[in-house]
Design a protein around this motif. Structure first.
Motif, PDB file in Angstrom:
ATOM      1  N   PHE C 295       0.841  -1.193   0.000  1.00  0.00           N
ATOM      2  CA  PHE C 295       0.000   0.000   0.000  1.00  0.00           C
ATOM      3  C   PHE C 295       0.875   1.242   0.000  1.00  0.00           C
ATOM      4  O   PHE C 295       1.783   1.390   0.817  1.00  0.00           O
ATOM      5  CB  PHE C 295      -0.913   0.011   1.238  1.00  0.00           C
ATOM      6  CG  PHE C 295      -1.896   1.149   1.253  1.00  0.00           C
ATOM      7  CD1 PHE C 295      -1.744   2.222   2.122  1.00  0.00           C
ATOM      8  CD2 PHE C 295      -2.979   1.161   0.376  1.00  0.00           C
ATOM      9  CE1 PHE C 295      -2.650   3.266   2.132  1.00  0.00           C
ATOM     10  CE2 PHE C 295      -3.892   2.213   0.370  1.00  0.00           C
ATOM     11  CZ  PHE C 295      -3.727   3.262   1.245  1.00  0.00           C
ATOM     12  N   ASP C 297       0.910   5.007   0.903  1.00  0.00           N
ATOM     13  CA  ASP C 297       0.122   5.926   1.724  1.00  0.00           C
ATOM     14  C   ASP C 297       0.065   7.319   1.096  1.00  0.00           C
ATOM     15  O   ASP C 297       1.077   8.015   1.055  1.00  0.00           O
ATOM     16  CB  ASP C 297       0.758   6.069   3.120  1.00  0.00           C
ATOM     17  CG  ASP C 297       0.718   4.786   3.903  1.00  0.00           C
ATOM     18  OD1 ASP C 297       1.750   4.081   3.952  1.00  0.00           O
ATOM     19  OD2 ASP C 297      -0.357   4.493   4.444  1.00  0.00           O
ATOM     20  N   PRO C 311      -7.082   1.740   5.630  1.00  0.00           N
ATOM     21  CA  PRO C 311      -6.718   0.993   4.419  1.00  0.00           C
ATOM     22  C   PRO C 311      -6.149  -0.382   4.755  1.00  0.00           C
ATOM     23  O   PRO C 311      -6.403  -1.355   4.018  1.00  0.00           O
ATOM     24  CB  PRO C 311      -5.664   1.861   3.742  1.00  0.00           C
ATOM     25  CG  PRO C 311      -5.392   3.001   4.631  1.00  0.00           C
ATOM     26  CD  PRO C 311      -6.400   3.035   5.694  1.00  0.00           C
ATOM     27  N   ARG C 312      -5.413  -0.483   5.863  1.00  0.00           N
ATOM     28  CA  ARG C 312      -4.866  -1.786   6.236  1.00  0.00           C
ATOM     29  C   ARG C 312      -5.965  -2.765   6.590  1.00  0.00           C
ATOM     30  O   ARG C 312      -5.924  -3.942   6.209  1.00  0.00           O
ATOM     31  CB  ARG C 312      -3.906  -1.660   7.440  1.00  0.00           C
ATOM     32  CG  ARG C 312      -2.510  -1.338   7.034  1.00  0.00           C
ATOM     33  CD  ARG C 312      -2.164   0.124   7.213  1.00  0.00           C
ATOM     34  NE  ARG C 312      -0.932   0.388   6.488  1.00  0.00           N
ATOM     35  CZ  ARG C 312      -0.615   1.536   5.945  1.00  0.00           C
ATOM     36  NH1 ARG C 312      -1.448   2.547   6.046  1.00  0.00           N
ATOM     37  NH2 ARG C 312       0.526   1.685   5.306  1.00  0.00           N
ATOM     38  N   LEU C 315      -7.494  -3.937   3.388  1.00  0.00           N
ATOM     39  CA  LEU C 315      -6.617  -4.832   2.631  1.00  0.00           C
ATOM     40  C   LEU C 315      -6.542  -6.201   3.275  1.00  0.00           C
ATOM     41  O   LEU C 315      -6.462  -7.224   2.595  1.00  0.00           O
ATOM     42  CB  LEU C 315      -5.210  -4.230   2.541  1.00  0.00           C
ATOM     43  CG  LEU C 315      -5.041  -3.233   1.391  1.00  0.00           C
ATOM     44  CD1 LEU C 315      -3.820  -2.362   1.600  1.00  0.00           C
ATOM     45  CD2 LEU C 315      -4.957  -3.967   0.067  1.00  0.00           C
ATOM     46  N   VAL C 371      -1.150  -0.837  -4.198  1.00  0.00           N
ATOM     47  CA  VAL C 371      -2.517  -0.347  -4.004  1.00  0.00           C
ATOM     48  C   VAL C 371      -2.421   1.049  -3.406  1.00  0.00           C
ATOM     49  O   VAL C 371      -1.524   1.328  -2.606  1.00  0.00           O
ATOM     50  CB  VAL C 371      -3.289  -1.257  -3.023  1.00  0.00           C
ATOM     51  CG1 VAL C 371      -4.741  -0.813  -2.927  1.00  0.00           C
ATOM     52  CG2 VAL C 371      -3.183  -2.712  -3.457  1.00  0.00           C
ATOM     53  N   THR C 372      -3.316   1.947  -3.798  1.00  0.00           N
ATOM     54  CA  THR C 372      -3.321   3.266  -3.184  1.00  0.00           C
ATOM     55  C   THR C 372      -4.728   3.828  -3.183  1.00  0.00           C
ATOM     56  O   THR C 372      -5.649   3.235  -3.750  1.00  0.00           O
ATOM     57  CB  THR C 372      -2.335   4.212  -3.882  1.00  0.00           C
ATOM     58  OG1 THR C 372      -2.217   5.401  -3.092  1.00  0.00           O
ATOM     59  CG2 THR C 372      -2.816   4.572  -5.274  1.00  0.00           C
ATOM     60  N   LEU C 397      -7.771   1.220  -4.039  1.00  0.00           N
ATOM     61  CA  LEU C 397      -8.246   0.339  -2.971  1.00  0.00           C
ATOM     62  C   LEU C 397      -9.741   0.076  -3.065  1.00  0.00           C
ATOM     63  O   LEU C 397     -10.203  -1.068  -2.912  1.00  0.00           O
ATOM     64  CB  LEU C 397      -7.897   0.956  -1.612  1.00  0.00           C
ATOM     65  CG  LEU C 397      -8.337   0.177  -0.369  1.00  0.00           C
ATOM     66  CD1 LEU C 397      -7.818  -1.252  -0.411  1.00  0.00           C
ATOM     67  CD2 LEU C 397      -7.840   0.869   0.890  1.00  0.00           C
TER      68      LEU C 397
END
Lengths: 219, 358, 410
Positions: C295, C297, C311-312, C315, C371-372, C397
């Motif tokens: 990812f 950031d 986001p974590r 994911l 991924v962003t 994402l």
């Protein structure tokens, strides 16, 4: 004016003047900065300001965001300087005598030999940082006359202190006068130079933490 | 006044040659002269015509004379009176009044250019009412007497630097000998009082070599005042180790630790107390548990409390600092208001940016 | 610039000890080793303004005519430093030992720069387009409507537009509409599954705020107001800030201060919302993507925005082989294109050069996908990877989650 009168001056009115300028200057500086104020933040906060602000004050001293060797050097040598300076200032018996008359309380001293070591390390760190300031391209670009002036004013009390303590250079009385004079010069310069950071760092770090904490970020 | 040689005098007094040589050796070593000089001193002194000494006392407590003359048994110091012809001394002379003054004038006339003047006590330059001998002010008395002097010996801190009478506010306008006399060699033997052996040593030097010994920048003989108490103090190892007595009679004090924190002025005081000591080598203030007062230095009485350590200020800082804090706050508020007004003016002058400004 | 000096600014200027540590946190310095990119150096003219106007000695020397005033030529000289080599990423603010928030300072300096006409042409154009056309990239409501129609056809689900009384108003960035329009079907399907009441607004669909990037609060306020007015008109409870970094900063954190009043609605980042739905059990996924992925950031969302863990969490629902890159989280390195740099062609060469930092982060973990959650970061990553001949996928994402949506309950 003979030597004795000179000594009476630096231990007397000279010190009063330097202390007055220092206290007046620092109080003025801190208060004036805060009084400039901030616009009230109308966005909905995710976190608080005070807690994160205070956290950053101490946390910034131990955090290091992925440092390069150059960054490690600056931080480590910087710490040697700051700690060495504080140890020398606060734990030498003779200095505690001075502070006791101001604060009305004292504390145990460290053995003089340790203080000598601390002072020498501090002097070494200062010289290393000065060389770095002359040779590192970033520091060369952003340094101005004030950096060199404050370095000198900070260096002189350390140097003259060691000379006084170890009996190098002039006799005790003259060295004592020189040492106290260099301290008084430093005190007077602090509020008007970047040395004010000794206090403004607290509010700067607080603002930094508060701005981030408002958004829920711990820095 | 008699002008026998010293040798004649000593023989009359039954002082053995052995005792005399012992004295000369002691003097030589006190003044850090080479051992062979003892013989030179002996030979010079034996043949010395006893010079005329006029002792002037002004605003003094007589402590300097007491120091020199107090002894429990005939000591070497008292021998000095056999080396000189003390022709005028208020405390010790038998005569008084006009007879005493006549003795002084005769000594001056007969030994013009060669007599020594010893001074103790400071001289008031204010109202002569503060000090006069038989109607003659101390200032005049001094200036008249030194006219034909070969040299002046200012004994005691009062004569050397003004001493206690000179301390603030100095109501009598007390000054030292060197403040008034500029055209004669002056040697300052400071101390309150000075160590007797120092006085003796200086006189012996003068008699032997015909000149004053090497002097420091305050006119004191370097052989006695060349080092500080601190540099010779037997408690110095404790200073270096950071072992200090915190109060009188605490454990540190009873262990004989350094007295720096109790205000000892040893580091800034030049004298021979730590080596020569007092009362025939019995002791000196530090050894007796009290810090050095710095009594052989100028203005020692005005240098802050005797009990304030050298690293501490002699004046009140806390009140000044508190006042400065208040002043600083006031200025911050005043300038803060001004600066916020400046900002407000800038904000009011703000011309709203539109896309045309891009 | 005088207007911009507040207590933090003055405190920061007072505290700087010229240690130069900020340089090591800034990718524009680390990747070029050119000292002029030292963050605090970018502020030199403003420092003199502060000194001459707000300090005792400065004012005194000024009155005596002994100080050098800041000139227009100087501001022109500083313009590339302030705009080409700074993305307002805020890494410098984290490292400064005395606590200076240098990104905050650069943001304020830009106010003075743009007011005196000093800003990159590309960014000026983008801002002009934003004000006059409604989008920095020139995307209009018609483009959006076309995408909406396409989405409705593709998903078979309605895409609400101008629906009064919906809970959530979604705004989008031009970059998403133009380049990554798959975001629209993605959110449509997610909101359908999670039963989110939402809408878009035809008079307030652009989230990108060039005004923030160029540093003009007046222009930024005008752009934010469009969204605010649309939100008020449609009486929504929440406005969703999309996958765009500075849009979040503009809408969530600066917005109310720009328009001078609190919002009658709450602002939530799309990723925040998805995570809320996840923890409420309303967002369900199935299947996994076991590609080795990481990812990136986005600075304005994570470090400067506070959306860090969400986001974590998302994911971890779908990517068992998710690995963090070195310096992940609030310490992550900027893609190099934020803060207006991507709208500034003059800065292209520099921007691509400093991508070497992101490259070294990716090289260290050997992933095949990045991924962003920011469309600008996404473009910058794609460009940078191509420039460096790196064969990695870049994916959003929200899109990734949408690909693994469990079927909606009936």
């Amino acid at each position: 004016m003979d030597t004795q009168q000179l000594m009476d001056f630096v231990r007397g009115p000279g010190l009063q003047f330097a202390a007055a300028v220092f206290v007046l200057g620092m109080v003025y500086r801190m208060l004036h900065l805060i009084l400039l104020g901030r616009k009230k933040n109308l966005a909905e906060p995710r976190g608080g300001e005070w807690g994160p602000g205070l956290r950053t004050i101490w946390h910034r001293s131990i955090q290091s965001v992925g440092l390069t060797p150059r960054g490690h050097f600056i931080i480590i040598v910087g710490y040697v300087f700051h700690f060495g300076f504080l140890i020398t200032l606060l734990f030498l018996s003779q200095h505690i005598d001075l502070l006791r008359t101001l604060l009305r309380f004292g504390w145990p001293a460290l053995p003089p030999g340790l203080i000598t070591i601390a002072a020498i390390l501090t002097i070494g760190a200062m010289i290393a940082l000065l060389v770095h300031r002359f040779t590192d391209p970033v520091k060369r670009l952003i340094s101005d006359y004030q950096d060199y002036l404050t370095w000198t004013l900070t260096f002189l009390p350390l140097l003259t202190g060691i000379m006084l303590k170890q009996g190098i250079g002039l006799g005790y009385q003259q060295m004592l006068i020189v040492h106290i004079t260099t301290v008084e010069l430093l005190l007077i310069a602090i509020p008007f130079t970047k040395l004010a950071h000794m206090l403004t760092t607290l509010s700067a770090r607080w603002y930094n933490g508060a701005i981030a904490g408002y958004k829920g970020v711990k820095v | 006044m008699d002008h026998e040689t010293l040798g004649d005098r000593l023989a009359q007094q039954g002082i053995s040659r052995r005792a005399f040589l012992k004295f000369c050796t002691a003097m030589a070593s006190l003044m850090a002269l080479p051992p062979g000089t003892a013989t030179a001193i002996a030979e010079a002194l034996i043949k010395a015509k006893r010079p005329s000494v006029i002792w002037l006392s002004f605003q003094e407590c007589t402590g300097c004379t007491e120091s020199l003359t107090r002894s429990y048994s005939p000591t070497l110091e008292s021998l000095i009176f056999d080396m000189i012809s003390l022709d005028y001394h208020h405390t010790l002379q038998a005569a008084s009044g006009t007879a005493a003054e006549a003795a002084r004038e005769t000594a001056m006339k007969e030994n013009y250019g060669k007599y020594l003047v010893v001074v103790d006590g400071s001289i008031p330059i204010g109202n002569p009412g503060y000090g006069a001998h038989g109607g003659v002010s101390f200032v005049d008395h001094l200036q008249q007497t030194v006219k034909g002097a070969a040299a002046i010996i200012a004994v005691g801190t009062c004569a050397a630097f003004g001493g206690i009478p000179n301390a603030k506010p100095n109501p009598t306008g007390a000054v030292s000998v060197s403040d008034l006399i500029k055209d004669k060699p002056i040697i300052n033997i400071s101390g309150c009082p000075p160590i007797p052996a120092v006085i003796t040593g200086v006189l012996a030097h003068y008699l032997t070599f015909g000149e004053l010994p090497e002097l420091d920048d305050l006119g004191r003989p370097k052989s006695f005042y060349g080092e500080t108490i601190h540099d010779r103090c037997y408690r110095r190892p404790f200073y270096d180790q950071g072992k200090f007595a915190k109060s009188f009679d605490d454990e540190g004090a009873r262990n004989g630790w350094c007295l720096f924190e109790l205000g000892c002025k040893g580091p800034t005081t030049h004298n021979a107390c730590a080596t020569t000591k007092w009362n025939g080598g019995t002791s000196f203030p530090i050894e007796s548990g009290h810090g050095c007062l710095g009594c052989s230095e100028p203005h020692f009485w005005d240098a802050g409390s005797f009990y304030t350590p050298l690293s501490a200020p002699t004046v009140n800082i806390a009140t000044i600092a508190a006042g400065a804090a208040v002043a600083g706050a006031g200025i911050a508020v005043a300038l803060g208001v001004a600066d916020r007004a400046k900002k407000r003016r800038a904000q009011q002058a703000h011309e709203k940016m539109t896309v045309k400004d891009l | 610039m005088i207007e911009q000096i507040d207590a933090p600014m003055a405190t920061f200027f007072s505290s700087c000890v010229h240690c130069g540590l900020c340089a090591d946190a800034c990718l524009f310095y680390t990747e070029t080793q050119d000292p002029k990119y030292t963050p605090i150096h970018k502020l030199a003219p403003m420092r003199r303004v502060w000194q001459q106007e707000f300090t005792f000695w400065g004012k005194l020397l000024s009155k005596l005519g002994l100080s050098k005033p800041v000139t227009d030529a100087e501001l022109a000289e500083w313009e590339p430093l302030v705009y080409d080599s700074c993305t307002l990423c805020g890494r410098c603010s984290m490292v400064c030992p005395v606590g200076n928030d240098i990104a905050y300072m650069v943001r304020k300096m830009r106010e003075g720069m743009v007011a005196s006409g000093h800003a990159p042409d590309g960014l000026k154009e983008a801002t002009r387009r934003s004000i006059e056309l409604g989008s920095p990239m020139g995307v209009t409501i018609n483009t959006l409507k076309a995408h909406i129609k396409h989405t409705e056809q593709e998903t078979g689900l309605p895409v609400p537009l101008d629906q009064e009384g919906a809970d959530y108003l979604l705004v989008l960035s031009s970059a998403e509409i133009a380049n990554f329009s798959e975001i629209i079907p993605a959110v449509t399907r997610i909101f359908h599954q999670a039963r989110v009441s939402w809408t878009m607004a035809s008079d307030g669909f652009e989230a990108t705020n060039s005004g923030i990037q160029i540093g003009s609060s007046d222009l930024a306020a005008e752009l934010v107001n469009r969204i605010v007015k649309a939100a008020e008109r449609l009486k929504v409870k929440y406005v969703i800030s999309p996958e765009c970094g500075h849009a979040y900063t503009a809408l969530r954190w600066e917005g109310p201060n720009l328009i001078g009043r609190r919002y009658p609605f709450e602002v939530v980042h799309i990723i925040e919302l998805l995570d809320q739905l996840r923890s409420a059990g309303r967002l369900r996924t199935e299947g996994m993507d076991d590609t080795r992925m990481t990812f990136h950031d986005p600075c304005q969302m994570v470090r400067r925005g506070g959306v860090i863990d969400q986001p974590r969490n998302l994911l971890n629902m779908v990517a068992p082989n998710f690995v963090e890159m070195p310096d992940a989280g609030i310490q992550n390195w900027c893609c190099g294109g934020g803060g207006g740099v991507s709208a500034n062609p003059r800065a292209d060469e520099l921007r691509l050069k400093v991508f070497s930092r992101k490259k070294s982060q990716l090289d260290a973990i050997k992933v095949s996908t990045v991924v962003t959650s920011c469309s600008n970061c996404r473009s910058m990553l794609e460009e940078g990877l191509e420039h460096n001949h790196m064969d990695l996928n870049v994916i959003g994402l929200t899109e990734l989650i949408a690909e693994h949506l469990a079927p909606a309950e009936k």
